[in-house]
Design a protein around this motif. Sequence first.
Motif, mmCIF file in Angstrom:
data_model
loop_
_atom_site.group_PDB
_atom_site.id
_atom_site.type_symbol
_atom_site.label_atom_id
_atom_site.label_comp_id
_atom_site.label_asym_id
_atom_site.label_seq_id
_atom_site.Cartn_x
_atom_site.Cartn_y
_atom_site.Cartn_z
ATOM 1 N N ALA A 67 0.828 -1.216 0.000
ATOM 2 C CA ALA A 67 0.000 0.000 0.000
ATOM 3 C C ALA A 67 0.858 1.259 0.000
ATOM 4 O O ALA A 67 1.879 1.324 0.684
ATOM 5 C CB ALA A 67 -0.923 -0.005 1.211
ATOM 6 N N LYS A 68 0.422 2.239 -0.753
ATOM 7 C CA LYS A 68 1.058 3.555 -0.720
ATOM 8 C C LYS A 68 0.492 4.374 0.433
ATOM 9 O O LYS A 68 1.135 5.296 0.917
ATOM 10 C CB LYS A 68 0.829 4.282 -2.045
ATOM 11 N N THR A 69 -0.700 4.010 0.876
ATOM 12 C CA THR A 69 -1.370 4.654 2.007
ATOM 13 C C THR A 69 -0.747 4.129 3.296
ATOM 14 O O THR A 69 -0.481 2.923 3.397
ATOM 15 C CB THR A 69 -2.872 4.317 1.982
ATOM 16 N N PRO A 70 -0.516 4.969 4.308
ATOM 17 C CA PRO A 70 0.011 4.478 5.583
ATOM 18 C C PRO A 70 -0.933 3.429 6.195
ATOM 19 O O PRO A 70 -2.147 3.509 6.037
ATOM 20 C CB PRO A 70 0.063 5.730 6.460
ATOM 21 N N VAL A 71 -0.348 2.456 6.885
ATOM 22 C CA VAL A 71 -1.105 1.365 7.504
ATOM 23 C C VAL A 71 -0.817 1.336 8.993
ATOM 24 O O VAL A 71 0.350 1.319 9.399
ATOM 25 C CB VAL A 71 -0.736 -0.005 6.866
ATOM 26 N N LEU A 72 -1.879 1.342 9.804
ATOM 27 C CA LEU A 72 -1.777 1.206 11.259
ATOM 28 C C LEU A 72 -2.226 -0.194 11.610
ATOM 29 O O LEU A 72 -3.348 -0.591 11.282
ATOM 30 C CB LEU A 72 -2.654 2.243 11.962
ATOM 31 N N ILE A 73 -1.373 -0.977 12.273
ATOM 32 C CA ILE A 73 -1.687 -2.343 12.643
ATOM 33 C C ILE A 73 -1.966 -2.400 14.131
ATOM 34 O O ILE A 73 -1.131 -2.021 14.955
ATOM 35 C CB ILE A 73 -0.540 -3.302 12.285
ATOM 36 N N CYS A 74 -3.161 -2.890 14.478
ATOM 37 C CA CYS A 74 -3.571 -3.043 15.871
ATOM 38 C C CYS A 74 -3.521 -4.515 16.235
ATOM 39 O O CYS A 74 -4.087 -5.338 15.505
ATOM 40 C CB CYS A 74 -4.979 -2.516 16.078
ATOM 41 N N PRO A 75 -2.859 -4.858 17.341
ATOM 42 C CA PRO A 75 -2.787 -6.280 17.730
ATOM 43 C C PRO A 75 -4.118 -6.826 18.185
ATOM 44 O O PRO A 75 -5.005 -6.138 18.545
ATOM 45 C CB PRO A 75 -1.764 -6.296 18.858
#
Length: 75
Positions: A67-75
């Motif tokens: 992805a070119k869009t930022p990604v926030l990963i939540c556990p």
Amino acid sequence: MDRAANAAKEAGVSCEPIQVENGQPHQAIIAAAENKGCDLIVMSSHGRSGLSMLLIGSVTNKVLAQAKTPVLICP
């Protein structure tokens, strides 16, 4: 999706649920974010690691890598 949309509405957050039924999940997520002009993709992770992740793969990892869009990963 209705539950998430209602929670967002109650919190005053704009939310437009969409459902895609064809294609690879990671590609659909990336395309939807691009088409909607999203500035962030938020995803959860199952926490797979090692051989399990290598054999099964991870949608989250694929989105994060492509992805070119930022990604926030939540556990």
